[in-house]
Design an enzyme around this catalytic site. Structure first.
Site, PDB file in Angstrom:
ATOM      1  N   ASP A  10       1.022  -0.970   0.109  1.00 25.53           N
ATOM      2  CA  ASP A  10      -0.175  -0.004  -0.065  1.00 25.53           C
ATOM      3  C   ASP A  10       0.890   1.609  -0.014  1.00 25.53           C
ATOM      4  O   ASP A  10       2.274   1.259   0.175  1.00 25.53           O
ATOM      5  CB  ASP A  10      -0.521  -0.059   1.248  1.00 25.53           C
ATOM      6  CG  ASP A  10      -2.276   1.282   1.274  1.00 25.53           C
ATOM      7  OD1 ASP A  10      -2.697   1.295   0.467  1.00 25.53           O
ATOM      8  OD2 ASP A  10      -1.811   1.826   2.259  1.00 25.53           O
ATOM      9  N   SER A  11       0.588   2.367  -0.550  1.00 24.70           N
ATOM     10  CA  SER A  11       0.725   3.920   0.100  1.00 24.70           C
ATOM     11  C   SER A  11       1.587   3.604   1.199  1.00 24.70           C
ATOM     12  O   SER A  11       2.989   4.843   1.673  1.00 24.70           O
ATOM     13  CB  SER A  11       0.271   4.766  -0.381  1.00 24.70           C
ATOM     14  OG  SER A  11      -0.275   5.303   0.443  1.00 24.70           O
ATOM     15  N   TYR A  42      -1.014   7.867  -2.655  1.00 21.57           N
ATOM     16  CA  TYR A  42      -1.446   7.778  -3.456  1.00 21.57           C
ATOM     17  C   TYR A  42      -1.991   8.407  -4.011  1.00 21.57           C
ATOM     18  O   TYR A  42      -2.014   8.710  -5.840  1.00 21.57           O
ATOM     19  CB  TYR A  42      -1.313   6.348  -3.858  1.00 21.57           C
ATOM     20  CG  TYR A  42       0.096   5.504  -4.014  1.00 21.57           C
ATOM     21  CD1 TYR A  42       1.365   6.647  -3.722  1.00 21.57           C
ATOM     22  CD2 TYR A  42       0.170   3.689  -4.122  1.00 21.57           C
ATOM     23  CE1 TYR A  42       2.671   5.454  -3.128  1.00 21.57           C
ATOM     24  CE2 TYR A  42       1.008   3.639  -3.833  1.00 21.57           C
ATOM     25  CZ  TYR A  42       2.644   3.933  -3.829  1.00 21.57           C
ATOM     26  OH  TYR A  42       3.496   2.899  -3.405  1.00 21.57           O
ATOM     27  N   GLY A  43      -3.419   8.671  -4.167  1.00 21.79           N
ATOM     28  CA  GLY A  43      -4.528   9.030  -4.257  1.00 21.79           C
ATOM     29  C   GLY A  43      -4.951  10.249  -4.504  1.00 21.79           C
ATOM     30  O   GLY A  43      -5.608  10.366  -5.236  1.00 21.79           O
ATOM     31  N   CYS A  73      -4.271  -2.029  -2.111  1.00 21.35           N
ATOM     32  CA  CYS A  73      -4.674  -0.127  -2.028  1.00 21.35           C
ATOM     33  C   CYS A  73      -5.668   0.103  -3.145  1.00 21.35           C
ATOM     34  O   CYS A  73      -4.977  -0.635  -4.183  1.00 21.35           O
ATOM     35  CB  CYS A  73      -2.946   0.666  -2.290  1.00 21.35           C
ATOM     36  SG  CYS A  73      -3.667   1.750  -2.904  1.00 21.35           S
ATOM     37  N   ASN A  74      -6.452   0.201  -3.001  1.00 19.92           N
ATOM     38  CA  ASN A  74      -7.191   0.912  -3.967  1.00 19.92           C
ATOM     39  C   ASN A  74      -6.986   1.670  -5.188  1.00 19.92           C
ATOM     40  O   ASN A  74      -7.112   1.165  -6.308  1.00 19.92           O
ATOM     41  CB  ASN A  74      -9.133   1.095  -3.365  1.00 19.92           C
ATOM     42  CG  ASN A  74      -9.558   0.184  -2.481  1.00 19.92           C
ATOM     43  OD1 ASN A  74     -10.728  -0.224  -2.645  1.00 19.92           O
ATOM     44  ND2 ASN A  74      -8.968   0.611  -0.846  1.00 19.92           N
ATOM     45  N   THR A  75      -6.379   2.531  -4.976  1.00 21.30           N
ATOM     46  CA  THR A  75      -6.207   3.427  -6.068  1.00 21.30           C
ATOM     47  C   THR A  75      -4.352   2.956  -6.951  1.00 21.30           C
ATOM     48  O   THR A  75      -4.500   3.262  -7.235  1.00 21.30           O
ATOM     49  CB  THR A  75      -5.107   4.903  -5.157  1.00 21.30           C
ATOM     50  OG1 THR A  75      -6.054   4.903  -3.989  1.00 21.30           O
ATOM     51  CG2 THR A  75      -5.112   5.827  -6.326  1.00 21.30           C
ATOM     52  N   GLU A 149      -2.978   8.535   8.992  1.00 24.15           N
ATOM     53  CA  GLU A 149      -1.610   8.374   8.982  1.00 24.15           C
ATOM     54  C   GLU A 149      -1.187   9.225  10.378  1.00 24.15           C
ATOM     55  O   GLU A 149      -0.467   8.186  11.135  1.00 24.15           O
ATOM     56  CB  GLU A 149      -1.129   8.780   7.540  1.00 24.15           C
ATOM     57  CG  GLU A 149      -1.040   7.728   6.249  1.00 24.15           C
ATOM     58  CD  GLU A 149      -0.051   6.619   6.476  1.00 24.15           C
ATOM     59  OE1 GLU A 149       1.272   6.699   7.445  1.00 24.15           O
ATOM     60  OE2 GLU A 149      -0.479   5.334   6.058  1.00 24.15           O
ATOM     61  N   CYS A 183     -10.991   3.202   0.311  1.00 28.11           N
ATOM     62  CA  CYS A 183      -9.469   2.935   0.226  1.00 28.11           C
ATOM     63  C   CYS A 183      -9.126   2.451   1.853  1.00 28.11           C
ATOM     64  O   CYS A 183      -9.767   1.824   2.490  1.00 28.11           O
ATOM     65  CB  CYS A 183      -9.373   4.229   0.809  1.00 28.11           C
ATOM     66  SG  CYS A 183      -7.864   5.092   1.557  1.00 28.11           S
ATOM     67  N   THR A 184      -8.243   1.471   1.834  1.00 28.99           N
ATOM     68  CA  THR A 184      -7.872   0.976   2.869  1.00 28.99           C
ATOM     69  C   THR A 184      -7.418   1.484   4.091  1.00 28.99           C
ATOM     70  O   THR A 184      -7.235   1.042   5.536  1.00 28.99           O
ATOM     71  CB  THR A 184      -6.666  -0.066   2.590  1.00 28.99           C
ATOM     72  OG1 THR A 184      -5.503   0.624   1.857  1.00 28.99           O
ATOM     73  CG2 THR A 184      -6.904  -1.214   1.511  1.00 28.99           C
ATOM     74  N   HIS A 185      -7.304   2.726   3.999  1.00 29.52           N
ATOM     75  CA  HIS A 185      -7.139   3.515   4.963  1.00 29.52           C
ATOM     76  C   HIS A 185      -8.646   4.074   6.423  1.00 29.52           C
ATOM     77  O   HIS A 185      -8.097   4.059   7.065  1.00 29.52           O
ATOM     78  CB  HIS A 185      -6.357   5.205   4.613  1.00 29.52           C
ATOM     79  CG  HIS A 185      -4.909   5.024   4.743  1.00 29.52           C
ATOM     80  ND1 HIS A 185      -4.435   4.520   3.515  1.00 29.52           N
ATOM     81  CD2 HIS A 185      -4.024   5.558   5.407  1.00 29.52           C
ATOM     82  CE1 HIS A 185      -3.012   4.353   3.542  1.00 29.52           C
ATOM     83  NE2 HIS A 185      -2.729   5.651   4.721  1.00 29.52           N
TER      84      HIS A 185
HETATM   85  N1  DGL Z   1      -4.826   2.756   0.811  1.00 26.71           N
HETATM   86  C1  DGL Z   1      -4.249   3.552  -0.978  1.00 26.71           C
HETATM   87  C2  DGL Z   1      -6.145   3.332  -1.129  1.00 26.71           C
HETATM   88  O1  DGL Z   1      -6.557   2.294  -1.009  1.00 26.71           O
HETATM   89  C3  DGL Z   1      -4.508   5.298  -0.654  1.00 26.71           C
HETATM   90  C4  DGL Z   1      -4.395   5.954   0.257  1.00 26.71           C
HETATM   91  C5  DGL Z   1      -2.998   7.136  -0.602  1.00 26.71           C
HETATM   92  O2  DGL Z   1      -2.631   6.862  -0.552  1.00 26.71           O
HETATM   93  O3  DGL Z   1      -4.136   7.850  -0.802  1.00 26.71           O
HETATM   94  O4  DGL Z   1      -6.701   3.473  -2.213  1.00 26.71           O
END
Ligand code: DGL
Length: 267
Positions: A10-11, A42-43, A73-75, A149, A183-185
């Site tokens: 993931d990011s 990453y988003g 990571c979805n992105t 984060e 988003c996994t966050h």
């Molecule tokens: N956790 C990531 C996701 O699932 C991206 C978070 C990010 O870096 O913007 O999209």
């Protein structure tokens, strides 16, 4: 090969919410987690940049002889096909399809509201994965990742930010039947999101359905580890290992030994 680790990336720390579900579903498996903490988020980055970062992260895991890669990571899932082609025959799994399946299980006809990063919203990844069976509305929540984060997962600031993004979604008519954390966050903000969304709206994420998909794939390819094994997970980060160990435990649900977190360079 069966004793090789499952690679997850993931990011940043968000993918630890997926690894947590994976570890609980498959406790005998070894895991190597890579958080690209130097280049988070990453988003908000362009698709080309995210693709390049995702390839570098996946290659770093492949070099460590993993038996499967999970793009937690979805992105970064926008690079899923390219990763699968580049790394074949190493299997690569993303979180979008499992997330879509989780949402459809609770709201088969929608409407499904997807909370995600700007990048995931722009890609329309969930609308594609959900298809025509349910209507999908998307809401980008760019402040959720820095909040998570920072470990600011509840309290006045988190509430304000969650309200800001949820208000337009909650005012939609017909009202959404499922709220998909795309988003996994976001699962670390689940409590505050669910408080503001109210009890009527089902909250889903991709962690458990991803774990089920991983189990299925390993079983089908006869790649499951020995049931007696209980290996300690390894963590790789591109910046600030101490911070990752400290705040990462909120995502992982258990303590992370700073000694297990290795600093690497992806470039
Ligand atoms: N956790 C990531 C996701 O699932 C991206 C978070 C990010 O870096 O913007 O999209």
């Amino acid at each position: 090969m069966n004793q090789a680790a499952i690679g997850i990336f993931d990011s940043g720390m968000g993918g630890l919410t997926v690894m947590r579900a994976l570890k609980s579903a498959l406790p005998e498996e070894a895991f190597i987690y890579l958080g690209d903490t130097a280049r988070l988020p990453y988003g908000t980055k362009s698709a080309a940049t995210v693709r390049r970062y995702a390839l570098q992260a996946a290659r770093a895991l492949a070099q460590r002889q993993v038996k499967l890669i999970v793009i937690a990571c979805n992105t970064a899932s926008l690079a899923a096909r390219e990763l699968a082609e580049t790394l074949a025959p190493l299997p690569v799994l993303g979180v979008i399809e499992p997330g879509a399946a989780a949402a459809l299980a609770v709201a088969p006809h929608g409407p499904i509201a997807v909370l995600a990063t700007e990048g995931t919203v722009k890609e329309g990844a969930y609308a594609r994965a959900i298809g025509v069976s349910a209507t999908v509305v998307q809401q980008a929540c760019p402040l959720f990742v820095p909040l998570a984060e920072e470990g600011l997962t509840d309290g006045a600031i988190a509430e304000l930010v969650v309200r800001r993004y949820l208000d337009p979604v909650l005012n939609l008519r017909p009202a959404p039947r499922a709220l998909l954390l795309g988003c996994t966050h976001y699962p670390v903000l689940r409590q505050v999101i669910s408080r503001i969304a109210g009890p009527e709206l089902a909250l889903v994420d991709s962690a458990h359905t991803t774990a089920a998909a991983v189990r299925e794939l390993l079983t089908a390819r006869q790649l499951r580890a020995e049931p007696s094994a209980r290996p300690a997970p390894r963590f790789l980060v591109t910046d600030a290992p101490e911070r990752f160990a400290r705040i990462g435990q909120i995502f992982f649900g258990e303590a992370i030994d700073p000694g297990q977190v290795e600093l690497i360079d992806l470039q």
